[in-house]
Design a protein around this motif. Structure first.
Motif, short mmCIF file in Angstrom:
data_model
loop_
_atom_site.label_atom_id
_atom_site.label_comp_id
_atom_site.label_asym_id
_atom_site.label_seq_id
_atom_site.Cartn_x
_atom_site.Cartn_y
_atom_site.Cartn_z
N SER A 288 -6.11 -5.09 1.21
CA SER A 288 -5.51 -5.06 -0.13
C SER A 288 -6.13 -3.71 -0.92
CB SER A 288 -5.82 -6.20 -1.19
OG SER A 288 -5.43 -7.33 -0.21
N GLY B 73 -4.18 -0.88 0.69
CA GLY B 73 -2.68 -1.08 0.53
C GLY B 73 -2.42 -0.47 -0.91
N SER B 74 -3.46 -0.72 -1.72
CA SER B 74 -3.22 -0.43 -3.10
C SER B 74 -3.24 1.22 -3.41
CB SER B 74 -4.11 -1.10 -4.18
OG SER B 74 -4.05 -2.32 -4.15
N ALA C 37 -0.12 2.55 -1.87
CA ALA C 37 1.40 2.37 -2.31
C ALA C 37 1.76 3.18 -3.47
CB ALA C 37 0.96 1.12 -3.01
N ASP D 155 0.07 -6.29 0.04
CA ASP D 155 0.11 -4.89 0.04
C ASP D 155 1.18 -4.14 0.83
OD1 ASP D 155 -1.41 -6.03 2.42
OD2 ASP D 155 -2.25 -3.61 2.79
N LYS E 159 4.40 -4.12 -0.98
CA LYS E 159 4.12 -3.00 -2.03
C LYS E 159 4.44 -1.75 -1.60
CE LYS E 159 1.70 -1.31 -5.82
NZ LYS E 159 0.16 -1.58 -6.58
N LYS E 160 4.11 -1.41 -0.28
CA LYS E 160 3.86 0.01 0.27
C LYS E 160 5.34 0.20 1.13
CE LYS E 160 1.47 3.12 3.43
NZ LYS E 160 0.26 2.94 4.41
#
Length: 341
Positions: free
Chosen positions: A23, A26-27, A30, A233, A236-237
């Motif tokens: 996560s 991923g953040s 993103a 994640d 979102k990406k």
């Protein structure tokens, strides 16, 4: 040596640790960058999943599926998606509820299997078996493909509805048996009841000598039983890739409904031949449907509320106010919204 339940718990714990790191990564990612065009996944021996059908029909466009192996367990599949070993995984909706309740950062995006009059999970005994009622199952062994998933939930629902107490239900033993071996295990007396679905069910019935004790369709009527999930994640990406994947899978589900059954089965045979995994295609002739209730795999609150309520009633969920809306989205399903082309 770990019991199956402890092994599942250990795997879940590992999944949650891994997802914390995923996560965070991923953040950070993103905010930009190219979206992936490759989706890693696990398959099922001798079967064609809706996602695989979507790819073969050309609905995925420039998005490609990358098969990394097979599984026989929905909970294992979504745990693999949670840890990042694969990019999407599918499981019984109750298993998704349990994983989400453990704070796994996943979202269900489309329903991919279910129960109807033709496609259902049945629990069978030999015709001569003395087992006739739910109470007869006390002290008996039921062969299932995995613990903590569809077969277990249906069995415990059946037992509870037929008046067994929690203590009595614990005396009914669930034994993990690979699906391809379940019929043989039943006929050899290694288990007392066999959980059979799809082509393996119809193949066993064709051999004769079995009768159903209960089925998920008899208990619940038509319903979508399982969904594909992706990590938050990843979602979102790669929102456009997820939309392509979900909408393509939805189209494939509806294609399988619209075509003559022989046409779908012929397509499945072609797919198995092309992917060259040395699979037996004899069970394909028994295929009837994916059993998905909603148009294009559209998910509804009821697909999860049934299992939230059930798991809460047996004490497997902490009272954390988990709601169906916390578990799924139809946002990426253009078939569901009517905007698919």
């Amino acid at each position: 040596m770990k019991t199956p339940r402890l092994a599942v718990a250990a795997a879940l714990a590992g999944a949650l640790l891994a997802t914390s790191a995923l996560s965070a990564c991923g953040s950070a990612a993103a905010g930009g960058g190219a979206q992936t065009k490759e989706l890693r996944y696990q398959g099922w021996v001798g079967q064609v999943t809706p996602a695989e059908l979507a790819e073969d029909l050309g609905y995925l466009g420039d998005v490609k599926l990358k098969w990394i192996g097979n599984t026989i367990s929905g909970p294992q599949d979504i745990q693999a998606a949670t840890t990042g070993d694969i990019d999407f995984g599918g499981a019984f909706n109750g298993a998704i509820v349990k994983l989400k309740a453990s704070k796994a950062p996943i979202t269900a995006v489309i329903g991919y299997y279910g129960a109807d009059k033709d496609s259902y999970n049945g629990f069978f005994v030999p015709e001569a078996s003395p087992i006739r009622t739910a109470r007869d199952l006390i002290g008996k062994k039921i062969g299932v493909n995995t613990l903590g998933a569809h077969a277990e939930a249906i069995t415990k629902t059946y037992l509870k509805r037929n008046g067994l107490t929690p203590a009595e239900i614990k005396q009914v033993e669930l034994v993990v048996v690979p699906p391809v071996n379940t019929e043989q295990s039943l006929r050899q007396g290694q288990i007392d009841v066999a959980s059979l679905s799809g082509a393996l069910r119809d193949k066993a019935l064709e051999h004769g000598g079995l009768r159903p004790l209960y089925t998920d369709f008899e208990l619940l009527g038509p319903f979508t039983g399982g969904s594909y999930v992706v990590r938050n994640d990843f979602l979102k990406k790669n929102p456009d890739t997820v939309r392509t994947f979900v909408t393509a899978t939805a189209k494939a589900i509806d294609w399988s409904r619209a075509q003559p059954r022989d046409t779908v089965i012929a397509r499945f045979r072609s797919i198995l031949t092309k992917r060259a995994r040395s699979e037996d295609d004899s069970q394909l002739k028994f295929w009837k449907s994916y059993g998905v209730a909603g148009k294009g795999g559209t998910i509804t609150d009821a697909d999860f509320s049934t299992w939230i309520e059930w798991l809460d009633s047996i004490g497997e969920l902490k009272d954390d106010g988990l709601k169906p809306a916390d578990l799924y989205t139809n946002e990426y399903n253009d078939v569901a919204s009517g905007s698919a082309r």
